[in-house]
Scaffold this motif. Sequence first.
Motif, PDB file in Angstrom:
ATOM      1  N   LEU A 129      29.226  48.541  35.067  1.00 25.30           N
ATOM      2  CA  LEU A 129      30.482  47.834  34.829  1.00 25.30           C
ATOM      3  C   LEU A 129      30.317  46.990  33.577  1.00 25.30           C
ATOM      4  CD1 LEU A 129      33.323  46.832  35.720  1.00 25.30           C
ATOM      5  CD2 LEU A 129      32.141  45.041  37.015  1.00 25.30           C
ATOM      6  N   LYS A 130      31.118  47.295  32.563  1.00 19.22           N
ATOM      7  CA  LYS A 130      31.179  46.425  31.391  1.00 19.22           C
ATOM      8  C   LYS A 130      32.288  45.420  31.679  1.00 19.22           C
ATOM      9  CE  LYS A 130      30.558  47.982  27.231  1.00 19.22           C
ATOM     10  NZ  LYS A 130      30.684  48.755  25.964  1.00 19.22           N
ATOM     11  N   HIS A 131      31.893  44.161  31.811  1.00 19.36           N
ATOM     12  CA  HIS A 131      32.804  43.136  32.299  1.00 19.36           C
ATOM     13  C   HIS A 131      33.068  42.081  31.232  1.00 19.36           C
ATOM     14  CE1 HIS A 131      34.686  40.222  34.865  1.00 19.36           C
ATOM     15  NE2 HIS A 131      33.664  39.391  34.820  1.00 19.36           N
ATOM     16  N   SER A 132      34.344  41.825  30.987  1.00 15.91           N
ATOM     17  CA  SER A 132      34.739  40.749  30.089  1.00 15.91           C
ATOM     18  C   SER A 132      35.140  39.541  30.919  1.00 15.91           C
ATOM     19  CB  SER A 132      35.918  41.166  29.210  1.00 15.91           C
ATOM     20  OG  SER A 132      36.378  40.043  28.487  1.00 15.91           O
ATOM     21  N   THR A 133      34.427  38.444  30.720  1.00 17.90           N
ATOM     22  CA  THR A 133      34.724  37.218  31.465  1.00 17.90           C
ATOM     23  C   THR A 133      36.000  36.543  30.965  1.00 17.90           C
ATOM     24  OG1 THR A 133      33.211  36.036  29.995  1.00 17.90           O
ATOM     25  CG2 THR A 133      32.325  36.792  32.107  1.00 17.90           C
ATOM     26  N   ALA A 134      36.603  37.073  29.920  1.00 17.16           N
ATOM     27  CA  ALA A 134      37.834  36.497  29.373  1.00 17.16           C
ATOM     28  C   ALA A 134      39.067  37.337  29.690  1.00 17.16           C
ATOM     29  CB  ALA A 134      37.705  36.339  27.861  1.00 17.16           C
ATOM     30  N   CYS A 135      38.907  38.360  30.517  1.00 18.93           N
ATOM     31  CA  CYS A 135      40.000  39.300  30.772  1.00 18.93           C
ATOM     32  C   CYS A 135      40.353  39.335  32.256  1.00 18.93           C
ATOM     33  CB  CYS A 135      39.576  40.688  30.292  1.00 18.93           C
ATOM     34  SG  CYS A 135      40.754  41.994  30.668  1.00 18.93           S
ATOM     35  N   MET A 136      41.615  39.138  32.558  1.00 22.98           N
ATOM     36  CA  MET A 136      42.063  39.136  33.958  1.00 22.98           C
ATOM     37  C   MET A 136      41.951  40.529  34.600  1.00 22.98           C
ATOM     38  SD  MET A 136      42.634  36.057  34.616  1.00 22.98           S
ATOM     39  CE  MET A 136      43.374  36.242  36.222  1.00 22.98           C
ATOM     40  N   ILE A 137      42.194  41.569  33.835  1.00 18.27           N
ATOM     41  CA  ILE A 137      42.066  42.926  34.371  1.00 18.27           C
ATOM     42  C   ILE A 137      40.608  43.213  34.715  1.00 18.27           C
ATOM     43  CG2 ILE A 137      42.311  45.384  33.842  1.00 18.27           C
ATOM     44  CD1 ILE A 137      44.788  44.560  32.138  1.00 18.27           C
ATOM     45  N   SER A 138      39.707  42.792  33.846  1.00 14.70           N
ATOM     46  CA  SER A 138      38.286  42.962  34.112  1.00 14.70           C
ATOM     47  C   SER A 138      37.861  42.155  35.337  1.00 14.70           C
ATOM     48  CB  SER A 138      37.465  42.546  32.889  1.00 14.70           C
ATOM     49  OG  SER A 138      36.105  42.842  33.074  1.00 14.70           O
ATOM     50  N   ALA A 139      38.422  40.971  35.513  1.00 21.84           N
ATOM     51  CA  ALA A 139      38.113  40.150  36.690  1.00 21.84           C
ATOM     52  C   ALA A 139      38.541  40.873  37.964  1.00 21.84           C
ATOM     53  CB  ALA A 139      38.804  38.791  36.584  1.00 21.84           C
ATOM     54  N   ARG A 140      39.674  41.529  37.928  1.00 18.87           N
ATOM     55  CA  ARG A 140      40.156  42.284  39.090  1.00 18.87           C
ATOM     56  C   ARG A 140      39.225  43.463  39.378  1.00 18.87           C
ATOM     57  NH1 ARG A 140      45.471  44.062  37.729  1.00 18.87           N
ATOM     58  NH2 ARG A 140      45.968  41.865  37.791  1.00 18.87           N
ATOM     59  N   ALA A 141      38.808  44.160  38.339  1.00 19.90           N
ATOM     60  CA  ALA A 141      37.876  45.285  38.509  1.00 19.90           C
ATOM     61  C   ALA A 141      36.544  44.790  39.068  1.00 19.90           C
ATOM     62  CB  ALA A 141      37.665  45.994  37.187  1.00 19.90           C
ATOM     63  N   PHE A 142      36.075  43.644  38.597  1.00 22.82           N
ATOM     64  CA  PHE A 142      34.835  43.053  39.096  1.00 22.82           C
ATOM     65  C   PHE A 142      34.933  42.787  40.598  1.00 22.82           C
ATOM     66  CE2 PHE A 142      32.218  39.329  40.055  1.00 22.82           C
ATOM     67  CZ  PHE A 142      30.980  39.753  39.604  1.00 22.82           C
ATOM     68  N   ARG A 143      36.041  42.217  41.038  1.00 21.50           N
ATOM     69  CA  ARG A 143      36.241  41.954  42.471  1.00 21.50           C
ATOM     70  C   ARG A 143      36.269  43.250  43.275  1.00 21.50           C
ATOM     71  NH1 ARG A 143      39.734  38.117  40.365  1.00 21.50           N
ATOM     72  NH2 ARG A 143      41.558  39.387  40.813  1.00 21.50           N
ATOM     73  N   GLN A 144      36.880  44.294  42.717  1.00 19.93           N
ATOM     74  CA  GLN A 144      36.919  45.576  43.415  1.00 19.93           C
ATOM     75  C   GLN A 144      35.515  46.163  43.567  1.00 19.93           C
ATOM     76  OE1 GLN A 144      39.779  47.681  40.993  1.00 19.93           O
ATOM     77  NE2 GLN A 144      41.407  47.303  42.479  1.00 19.93           N
ATOM     78  N   VAL A 145      34.691  46.028  42.553  1.00 18.47           N
ATOM     79  CA  VAL A 145      33.311  46.512  42.648  1.00 18.47           C
ATOM     80  C   VAL A 145      32.556  45.688  43.686  1.00 18.47           C
ATOM     81  CG1 VAL A 145      31.121  46.759  41.401  1.00 18.47           C
ATOM     82  CG2 VAL A 145      33.264  47.452  40.315  1.00 18.47           C
ATOM     83  N   GLU A 146      32.759  44.391  43.691  1.00 22.28           N
ATOM     84  CA  GLU A 146      32.118  43.547  44.709  1.00 22.28           C
ATOM     85  C   GLU A 146      32.550  43.964  46.111  1.00 22.28           C
ATOM     86  OE1 GLU A 146      30.996  39.204  43.109  1.00 22.28           O
ATOM     87  OE2 GLU A 146      33.137  39.529  43.413  1.00 22.28           O
ATOM     88  N   ASP A 147      33.826  44.215  46.303  1.00 25.12           N
ATOM     89  CA  ASP A 147      34.330  44.661  47.609  1.00 25.12           C
ATOM     90  C   ASP A 147      33.703  45.991  48.008  1.00 25.12           C
ATOM     91  OD1 ASP A 147      35.897  42.405  47.782  1.00 25.12           O
ATOM     92  OD2 ASP A 147      37.756  43.441  47.211  1.00 25.12           O
ATOM     93  N   TYR A 148      33.601  46.902  47.054  1.00 22.36           N
ATOM     94  CA  TYR A 148      32.968  48.190  47.328  1.00 22.36           C
ATOM     95  C   TYR A 148      31.520  47.997  47.769  1.00 22.36           C
ATOM     96  CZ  TYR A 148      30.478  52.497  46.556  1.00 22.36           C
ATOM     97  OH  TYR A 148      29.657  53.570  46.713  1.00 22.36           O
ATOM     98  N   MET A 149      30.800  47.127  47.063  1.00 16.18           N
ATOM     99  CA  MET A 149      29.399  46.893  47.399  1.00 16.18           C
ATOM    100  C   MET A 149      29.254  46.346  48.819  1.00 16.18           C
ATOM    101  SD  MET A 149      27.960  45.330  43.828  1.00 16.18           S
ATOM    102  CE  MET A 149      26.477  44.763  44.621  1.00 16.18           C
ATOM    103  N   LYS A 150      30.171  45.502  49.228  1.00 14.34           N
ATOM    104  CA  LYS A 150      30.124  44.939  50.580  1.00 14.34           C
ATOM    105  C   LYS A 150      30.424  45.988  51.639  1.00 14.34           C
ATOM    106  CE  LYS A 150      31.547  40.386  49.006  1.00 14.34           C
ATOM    107  NZ  LYS A 150      32.661  39.438  48.950  1.00 14.34           N
ATOM    108  N   SER A 151      31.251  46.968  51.312  1.00 18.51           N
ATOM    109  CA  SER A 151      31.700  47.944  52.296  1.00 18.51           C
ATOM    110  C   SER A 151      30.788  49.155  52.429  1.00 18.51           C
ATOM    111  CB  SER A 151      33.110  48.425  51.957  1.00 18.51           C
ATOM    112  OG  SER A 151      33.077  49.235  50.794  1.00 18.51           O
ATOM    113  N   ARG A 152      29.966  49.418  51.446  1.00 18.27           N
ATOM    114  CA  ARG A 152      29.149  50.631  51.522  1.00 18.27           C
ATOM    115  C   ARG A 152      27.981  50.453  52.486  1.00 18.27           C
ATOM    116  NH1 ARG A 152      25.777  51.276  45.955  1.00 18.27           N
ATOM    117  NH2 ARG A 152      24.814  49.229  45.982  1.00 18.27           N
TER     118      ARG A 152
END
Length: 70
Positions: A25-48
């Motif tokens: 995941l290439k994550h931009s800490t200044a981008c709201m869309i990237s923040a949403r994608a980051f949360r989705q990856v975190e959710d995926y990690m918790k669910s697997r």
Amino acid sequence: MIELNSVDEWKRIFDRSDHQPFWLLKHSTACMISARAFRQVEDYMKSRKSSDVDIYIVRVIEERQTSNQI
């Protein structure tokens, strides 16, 4: 999620990718869309159920050189 902090780390991961797949995941800490994608990856990690694939993150602003290399 494993944070990449150098080009050398990236090269080691990439070199073994033929036999050890990974997500990046290439994550931009200044981008709201990237923040949403980051949360989705975190959710995926918790669910697997297993951790068969490593998940790496590079913060594109803070680690510009590594991000550009990728």
